[in-house]
Write a protein that holds these residues in place. Sequence first.
Motif, PDB file in Angstrom:
ATOM      1  N   TRP A 154       0.816  -1.212   0.000  1.00  0.00           N
ATOM      2  CA  TRP A 154       0.000   0.000   0.000  1.00  0.00           C
ATOM      3  C   TRP A 154       0.850   1.263   0.000  1.00  0.00           C
ATOM      4  CZ3 TRP A 154      -5.424   1.143   0.600  1.00  0.00           C
ATOM      5  CH2 TRP A 154      -6.260   0.020   0.486  1.00  0.00           C
ATOM      6  N   LYS A 155       2.015   1.176   0.607  1.00  0.00           N
ATOM      7  CA  LYS A 155       2.856   2.364   0.749  1.00  0.00           C
ATOM      8  C   LYS A 155       3.246   2.918  -0.624  1.00  0.00           C
ATOM      9  CE  LYS A 155       5.653   2.279   4.171  1.00  0.00           C
ATOM     10  NZ  LYS A 155       6.794   1.958   5.063  1.00  0.00           N
ATOM     11  N   GLY A 156       3.070   4.223  -0.787  1.00  0.00           N
ATOM     12  CA  GLY A 156       3.468   4.903  -2.020  1.00  0.00           C
ATOM     13  C   GLY A 156       2.456   4.835  -3.143  1.00  0.00           C
ATOM     14  N   LYS A 157       1.340   4.143  -2.939  1.00  0.00           N
ATOM     15  CA  LYS A 157       0.354   4.000  -4.000  1.00  0.00           C
ATOM     16  C   LYS A 157      -0.380   5.326  -4.252  1.00  0.00           C
ATOM     17  CE  LYS A 157       0.618  -0.345  -5.260  1.00  0.00           C
ATOM     18  NZ  LYS A 157       1.903  -0.691  -4.631  1.00  0.00           N
ATOM     19  N   SER A 158      -0.743   5.544  -5.517  1.00  0.00           N
ATOM     20  CA  SER A 158      -1.537   6.702  -5.922  1.00  0.00           C
ATOM     21  C   SER A 158      -3.013   6.322  -5.772  1.00  0.00           C
ATOM     22  CB  SER A 158      -1.227   7.074  -7.371  1.00  0.00           C
ATOM     23  OG  SER A 158      -2.123   8.049  -7.848  1.00  0.00           O
ATOM     24  N   ILE A 159      -3.725   7.038  -4.894  1.00  0.00           N
ATOM     25  CA  ILE A 159      -5.106   6.672  -4.584  1.00  0.00           C
ATOM     26  C   ILE A 159      -6.034   7.850  -4.874  1.00  0.00           C
ATOM     27  CG2 ILE A 159      -6.691   5.861  -2.798  1.00  0.00           C
ATOM     28  CD1 ILE A 159      -4.320   4.556  -1.412  1.00  0.00           C
ATOM     29  N   LEU A 160      -7.015   7.618  -5.740  1.00  0.00           N
ATOM     30  CA  LEU A 160      -7.988   8.638  -6.130  1.00  0.00           C
ATOM     31  C   LEU A 160      -9.131   8.628  -5.115  1.00  0.00           C
ATOM     32  CD1 LEU A 160      -8.216   7.718  -9.947  1.00  0.00           C
ATOM     33  CD2 LEU A 160      -6.415   8.982  -8.732  1.00  0.00           C
ATOM     34  N   CYS A 161      -9.349   9.776  -4.465  1.00  0.00           N
ATOM     35  CA  CYS A 161     -10.333   9.799  -3.380  1.00  0.00           C
ATOM     36  C   CYS A 161     -10.823  11.222  -3.134  1.00  0.00           C
ATOM     37  CB  CYS A 161      -9.693   9.236  -2.108  1.00  0.00           C
ATOM     38  SG  CYS A 161     -10.780   9.170  -0.670  1.00  0.00           S
ATOM     39  N   VAL A 170     -12.853   6.370   5.291  1.00  0.00           N
ATOM     40  CA  VAL A 170     -12.692   4.929   5.105  1.00  0.00           C
ATOM     41  C   VAL A 170     -11.257   4.600   4.692  1.00  0.00           C
ATOM     42  CG1 VAL A 170     -13.365   2.958   3.667  1.00  0.00           C
ATOM     43  CG2 VAL A 170     -15.114   4.466   4.619  1.00  0.00           C
ATOM     44  N   LEU A 171     -10.685   5.406   3.794  1.00  0.00           N
ATOM     45  CA  LEU A 171      -9.308   5.183   3.352  1.00  0.00           C
ATOM     46  C   LEU A 171      -8.333   5.294   4.525  1.00  0.00           C
ATOM     47  CD1 LEU A 171      -7.058   4.819   1.248  1.00  0.00           C
ATOM     48  CD2 LEU A 171      -7.187   7.294   0.823  1.00  0.00           C
ATOM     49  N   ASP A 184       1.633   8.270   3.849  1.00  0.00           N
ATOM     50  CA  ASP A 184       2.386   7.146   3.277  1.00  0.00           C
ATOM     51  C   ASP A 184       1.917   6.776   1.876  1.00  0.00           C
ATOM     52  OD1 ASP A 184       4.153   6.515   5.486  1.00  0.00           O
ATOM     53  OD2 ASP A 184       2.332   5.901   6.562  1.00  0.00           O
ATOM     54  N   VAL A 185       0.835   7.429   1.400  1.00  0.00           N
ATOM     55  CA  VAL A 185       0.355   7.180   0.036  1.00  0.00           C
ATOM     56  C   VAL A 185       0.287   8.509  -0.703  1.00  0.00           C
ATOM     57  CG1 VAL A 185      -0.967   5.149   0.731  1.00  0.00           C
ATOM     58  CG2 VAL A 185      -2.090   7.396   0.660  1.00  0.00           C
ATOM     59  N   GLU A 186       0.115   8.442  -2.018  1.00  0.00           N
ATOM     60  CA  GLU A 186      -0.092   9.654  -2.816  1.00  0.00           C
ATOM     61  C   GLU A 186      -1.593   9.874  -2.938  1.00  0.00           C
ATOM     62  OE1 GLU A 186       0.543  11.422  -7.333  1.00  0.00           O
ATOM     63  OE2 GLU A 186       1.485   9.511  -6.779  1.00  0.00           O
ATOM     64  N   PHE A 187      -2.108  10.822  -2.189  1.00  0.00           N
ATOM     65  CA  PHE A 187      -3.546  11.097  -2.168  1.00  0.00           C
ATOM     66  C   PHE A 187      -3.883  12.062  -3.302  1.00  0.00           C
ATOM     67  CE2 PHE A 187      -7.373  13.320  -0.917  1.00  0.00           C
ATOM     68  CZ  PHE A 187      -8.170  12.324  -0.381  1.00  0.00           C
ATOM     69  N   VAL A 188      -4.759  11.617  -4.220  1.00  0.00           N
ATOM     70  CA  VAL A 188      -5.174  12.439  -5.356  1.00  0.00           C
ATOM     71  C   VAL A 188      -6.646  12.788  -5.166  1.00  0.00           C
ATOM     72  CG1 VAL A 188      -5.364  12.620  -7.863  1.00  0.00           C
ATOM     73  CG2 VAL A 188      -3.530  11.240  -6.831  1.00  0.00           C
ATOM     74  N   GLY A 204      -4.139   6.306 -11.481  1.00  0.00           N
ATOM     75  CA  GLY A 204      -4.111   5.854 -10.099  1.00  0.00           C
ATOM     76  C   GLY A 204      -3.886   4.360  -9.936  1.00  0.00           C
ATOM     77  N   ASP A 205      -3.420   3.994  -8.752  1.00  0.00           N
ATOM     78  CA  ASP A 205      -3.255   2.576  -8.397  1.00  0.00           C
ATOM     79  C   ASP A 205      -4.496   2.026  -7.716  1.00  0.00           C
ATOM     80  OD1 ASP A 205      -0.424   2.327  -9.176  1.00  0.00           O
ATOM     81  OD2 ASP A 205      -0.079   3.738  -7.523  1.00  0.00           O
ATOM     82  N   ALA A 206      -5.277   2.924  -7.137  1.00  0.00           N
ATOM     83  CA  ALA A 206      -6.517   2.520  -6.464  1.00  0.00           C
ATOM     84  C   ALA A 206      -7.458   3.713  -6.472  1.00  0.00           C
ATOM     85  CB  ALA A 206      -6.242   2.074  -5.035  1.00  0.00           C
ATOM     86  N   CYS A 207      -8.755   3.437  -6.285  1.00  0.00           N
ATOM     87  CA  CYS A 207      -9.730   4.520  -6.194  1.00  0.00           C
ATOM     88  C   CYS A 207     -10.729   4.172  -5.095  1.00  0.00           C
ATOM     89  CB  CYS A 207     -10.447   4.757  -7.523  1.00  0.00           C
ATOM     90  SG  CYS A 207     -11.530   3.414  -8.055  1.00  0.00           S
TER      91      CYS A 207
END
Length: 374
Positions: A154-161, A170-171, A184-188, A204-207
């Motif tokens: 999870w660390k460093g992941k780009s997350i669309l939120c 929740v995130l 610890d993540v890239e919050f977009v 993104g890596d996750a949304c």
Amino acid sequence: MKKRVVALVMATILSTSLLAGCGKSDDGAANSSSGKKTYELTVSGIGGSLNWLPVYIAQEEGWFEEEGLELEETLFTNGPVQMESLSSDGWDIGCTGVGGVFAGVIGYDAIVVGSSNTDDGTQYVFAREDSDMVKAGTGNNSLSDEIYGNADTWKGKSILCNTGSVTQYVLIKTLEGFGLSQDDVEFVAMDPATAYSAFLAGEGDACVLTGSGGTFKMLADSEKYTPVASGPMADSGLMCSFVANKNSFNDPDKYEAMKVFMKVYFKSLDWMKENKEETVQYCVDMNDENGSSMDAETAAKYVEADTYYTLQEVSDMMTNKAEGSDNTIMDQRLLDVLNFFIEVGNYTAGDEEKFLGHTDSKLIEDVLAESQAN
């Protein structure tokens, strides 16, 4: 199908009832020609929401009318806007989400008088099937063994939120289960609709999504996307609640009207459990009338996404203490979310003190006692 009472026709209905032999008493309640006391109540809600569905069904089935309650409804697009009309006593009791709860209590001295259902069933964090978060499997998060990944994946992941929202809450809860924080993540920052489209386009890596649209579409496309976390998995504790105008709550006749409303509301919930197909169709109809069309397949998933509470469950949340706290379970759940909003700047330090003392279990306790006596 029985017609619902709406604000546009209230004057006609009232004048007709007077001619038919109903008379207003000095305290604002009415007496029918049969001598049975009747009440009027203005109820607010969020159009198309799960916590409004029981009201819609009860209106269509005529259950409020059967109990002598004449209901005027006023619908809004979100909780904070809903609460603004409290400044002019725009309604008596409302069905709302956590955003409405805080806006009403902190901004307008409203009272939380109960809860209707969980409000985290449509909140999901999605990753692509080939993500290392998915490949790492489950069982590494302290909140739930169902959450995918581990701290390293999870660390460093780009997350669309969406920022400052329940999805961000929740995130952050999910990350805390890995011993991580948002840093610890890239919050977009993106609203759910934009995040859904962007994620489909490869960003993104996750949304993090919420609502019936993109969430259910992505859940259905399991070959491409995996729900790596969700509101229930993260134990978010989010719920929809009933909020009362303090002036109405302290008015004896309005209070009695609220009791009738709550009695019918929970009767509607019992009916929904036994009539699932009809409930789905009512959900479709409600959303059509609200201008947000929903097909039957999506509606079936939508009505099952969150859990409706029983009267006893609401009473327990409002009277039992949370573990390790002097606050009730309901107060503590709401305070946890409020403290999050304070941390991200939506509210200010000290607002948590303003919130305390604004939940009141009396209405629920009275309705529960009457239901047990019958």
